[in-house]
Design a protein around this motif. Structure first.
Motif, PDB file in Angstrom:
ATOM      1  N   LYS A   5     -13.628  14.546  -5.126  1.00  0.00           N
ATOM      2  CA  LYS A   5     -14.065  13.425  -4.285  1.00  0.00           C
ATOM      3  C   LYS A   5     -15.012  12.516  -5.065  1.00  0.00           C
ATOM      4  N   GLU A   6     -15.969  13.103  -5.768  1.00  0.00           N
ATOM      5  CA  GLU A   6     -16.918  12.314  -6.557  1.00  0.00           C
ATOM      6  C   GLU A   6     -16.207  11.531  -7.654  1.00  0.00           C
ATOM      7  N   ARG A   7     -15.228  12.153  -8.292  1.00  0.00           N
ATOM      8  CA  ARG A   7     -14.488  11.489  -9.369  1.00  0.00           C
ATOM      9  C   ARG A   7     -13.644  10.342  -8.821  1.00  0.00           C
ATOM     10  N   TRP A   8     -12.921  10.581  -7.712  1.00  0.00           N
ATOM     11  CA  TRP A   8     -12.060   9.541  -7.148  1.00  0.00           C
ATOM     12  C   TRP A   8     -12.862   8.393  -6.551  1.00  0.00           C
ATOM     13  N   ASP A   9     -14.090   8.651  -6.102  1.00  0.00           N
ATOM     14  CA  ASP A   9     -14.936   7.574  -5.573  1.00  0.00           C
ATOM     15  C   ASP A   9     -15.244   6.525  -6.644  1.00  0.00           C
ATOM     16  N   LYS A  10     -15.130   6.891  -7.916  1.00  0.00           N
ATOM     17  CA  LYS A  10     -15.413   5.977  -9.024  1.00  0.00           C
ATOM     18  C   LYS A  10     -14.180   5.179  -9.468  1.00  0.00           C
ATOM     19  N   VAL A  11     -13.003   5.509  -8.941  1.00  0.00           N
ATOM     20  CA  VAL A  11     -11.764   4.845  -9.355  1.00  0.00           C
ATOM     21  C   VAL A  11     -11.469   3.690  -8.398  1.00  0.00           C
ATOM     22  N   LYS A  12     -11.569   2.475  -8.904  1.00  0.00           N
ATOM     23  CA  LYS A  12     -11.259   1.304  -8.074  1.00  0.00           C
ATOM     24  C   LYS A  12      -9.752   1.189  -7.905  1.00  0.00           C
ATOM     25  N   GLY A  13      -9.337   1.023  -6.657  1.00  0.00           N
ATOM     26  CA  GLY A  13      -7.916   0.862  -6.380  1.00  0.00           C
ATOM     27  C   GLY A  13      -7.238   2.108  -5.852  1.00  0.00           C
ATOM     28  N   VAL A  14      -7.987   3.233  -5.815  1.00  0.00           N
ATOM     29  CA  VAL A  14      -7.450   4.472  -5.248  1.00  0.00           C
ATOM     30  C   VAL A  14      -8.518   5.047  -4.319  1.00  0.00           C
ATOM     31  N   LYS A  15      -8.125   5.356  -3.096  1.00  0.00           N
ATOM     32  CA  LYS A  15      -9.055   5.948  -2.136  1.00  0.00           C
ATOM     33  C   LYS A  15      -8.568   7.342  -1.765  1.00  0.00           C
ATOM     34  N   LEU A  16      -9.415   8.346  -2.022  1.00  0.00           N
ATOM     35  CA  LEU A  16      -9.131   9.704  -1.563  1.00  0.00           C
ATOM     36  C   LEU A  16      -9.544   9.759  -0.102  1.00  0.00           C
ATOM     37  N   MET A  17      -8.566   9.884   0.775  1.00  0.00           N
ATOM     38  CA  MET A  17      -8.834   9.859   2.208  1.00  0.00           C
ATOM     39  C   MET A  17      -9.333  11.211   2.718  1.00  0.00           C
ATOM     40  N   GLY A  18      -9.032  12.285   2.016  1.00  0.00           N
ATOM     41  CA  GLY A  18      -9.534  13.592   2.418  1.00  0.00           C
ATOM     42  C   GLY A  18      -8.596  14.722   2.044  1.00  0.00           C
ATOM     43  N   ARG A  75       0.840  -1.192   0.000  1.00  0.00           N
ATOM     44  CA  ARG A  75       0.000   0.000   0.000  1.00  0.00           C
ATOM     45  C   ARG A  75       0.880   1.249   0.000  1.00  0.00           C
ATOM     46  N   LEU A  76       0.460   2.232  -0.762  1.00  0.00           N
ATOM     47  CA  LEU A  76       1.130   3.529  -0.815  1.00  0.00           C
ATOM     48  C   LEU A  76       0.204   4.584  -0.243  1.00  0.00           C
ATOM     49  N   ILE A  77       0.771   5.535   0.444  1.00  0.00           N
ATOM     50  CA  ILE A  77       0.056   6.750   0.825  1.00  0.00           C
ATOM     51  C   ILE A  77       0.659   7.864  -0.019  1.00  0.00           C
ATOM     52  N   ILE A  78      -0.194   8.596  -0.705  1.00  0.00           N
ATOM     53  CA  ILE A  78       0.244   9.707  -1.546  1.00  0.00           C
ATOM     54  C   ILE A  78      -0.268  10.998  -0.925  1.00  0.00           C
ATOM     55  N   LEU A  79       0.637  11.919  -0.669  1.00  0.00           N
ATOM     56  CA  LEU A  79       0.270  13.261  -0.228  1.00  0.00           C
ATOM     57  C   LEU A  79       0.452  14.178  -1.419  1.00  0.00           C
ATOM     58  N   LEU A 118       5.415  10.384  -1.589  1.00  0.00           N
ATOM     59  CA  LEU A 118       4.980   8.996  -1.499  1.00  0.00           C
ATOM     60  C   LEU A 118       5.501   8.370  -0.225  1.00  0.00           C
ATOM     61  N   PHE A 119       4.643   7.620   0.457  1.00  0.00           N
ATOM     62  CA  PHE A 119       5.033   6.829   1.607  1.00  0.00           C
ATOM     63  C   PHE A 119       4.774   5.373   1.271  1.00  0.00           C
ATOM     64  N   THR A 145      -3.438   3.814  -2.094  1.00  0.00           N
ATOM     65  CA  THR A 145      -3.516   3.029  -3.318  1.00  0.00           C
ATOM     66  C   THR A 145      -2.460   1.921  -3.302  1.00  0.00           C
ATOM     67  N   ASP A 146      -2.629   0.969  -4.196  1.00  0.00           N
ATOM     68  CA  ASP A 146      -1.614  -0.065  -4.402  1.00  0.00           C
ATOM     69  C   ASP A 146      -0.681   0.298  -5.554  1.00  0.00           C
ATOM     70  N   SER A 147      -1.070   1.306  -6.338  1.00  0.00           N
ATOM     71  CA  SER A 147      -0.339   1.586  -7.572  1.00  0.00           C
ATOM     72  C   SER A 147      -0.235   3.087  -7.837  1.00  0.00           C
ATOM     73  N   PHE A 148       0.989   3.583  -7.821  1.00  0.00           N
ATOM     74  CA  PHE A 148       1.210   4.979  -8.191  1.00  0.00           C
ATOM     75  C   PHE A 148       0.795   5.213  -9.643  1.00  0.00           C
ATOM     76  N   ASP A 149       1.072   4.238 -10.509  1.00  0.00           N
ATOM     77  CA  ASP A 149       0.693   4.367 -11.923  1.00  0.00           C
ATOM     78  C   ASP A 149      -0.814   4.513 -12.085  1.00  0.00           C
ATOM     79  N   LEU A 150      -1.603   3.759 -11.297  1.00  0.00           N
ATOM     80  CA  LEU A 150      -3.062   3.875 -11.352  1.00  0.00           C
ATOM     81  C   LEU A 150      -3.500   5.266 -10.907  1.00  0.00           C
ATOM     82  N   TRP A 151      -2.909   5.764  -9.824  1.00  0.00           N
ATOM     83  CA  TRP A 151      -3.236   7.108  -9.345  1.00  0.00           C
ATOM     84  C   TRP A 151      -2.890   8.149 -10.412  1.00  0.00           C
ATOM     85  N   LEU A 152      -1.686   8.042 -10.970  1.00  0.00           N
ATOM     86  CA  LEU A 152      -1.236   9.003 -11.974  1.00  0.00           C
ATOM     87  C   LEU A 152      -2.121   8.972 -13.221  1.00  0.00           C
ATOM     88  N   LYS A 153      -2.496   7.790 -13.657  1.00  0.00           N
ATOM     89  CA  LYS A 153      -3.353   7.638 -14.840  1.00  0.00           C
ATOM     90  C   LYS A 153      -4.699   8.332 -14.641  1.00  0.00           C
TER      91      LYS A 153
END
Length: 81
Positions: free
Chosen positions: A26-39, A2-6, A79-80, A55-63
């Motif tokens: 928030k609404e857009r990220w809620d639709k992306v499986k594999g990335v959670k916007l924590m706040g 798991r990665l934490i992205i700030l 990235l953490f 997230t599990d994937s920086f590439d998924l977040w970036l995409k």
């Protein structure tokens, strides 16, 4: 793994514009499986805001990262692992 992205960003618009942007994000990220916007959080340093993602994937977040809004100034990513 798991990665934490700030995602630090400086907002140049009004409070209302920032709130609208964050609601839409928030609404857009809620639709992306594999990335959670924590706040979104305010900071006591030069940056105005930070968004936290898990997230599990920086590439998924970036995409799935949208084009930078015109009202968003400088930004940084930390990235953490």
């Amino acid at each position: 793994m798991r990665l934490i992205i700030l995602f630090y960003f400086q907002w140049k618009g009004t409070r209302e514009e920032r709130q609208a942007y964050e609601k839409e994000a928030k609404e857009r990220w809620d639709k992306v499986k594999g990335v959670k916007l924590m706040g979104f959080y305010s900071l006591s340093i030069g940056w105005d805001r930070a968004a936290f993602f898990e997230t599990d994937s920086f590439d998924l977040w970036l995409k799935n990262t949208a084009k930078k809004p015109d009202l968003m100034g400088s930004n940084e990513i930390v990235l953490f692992v």
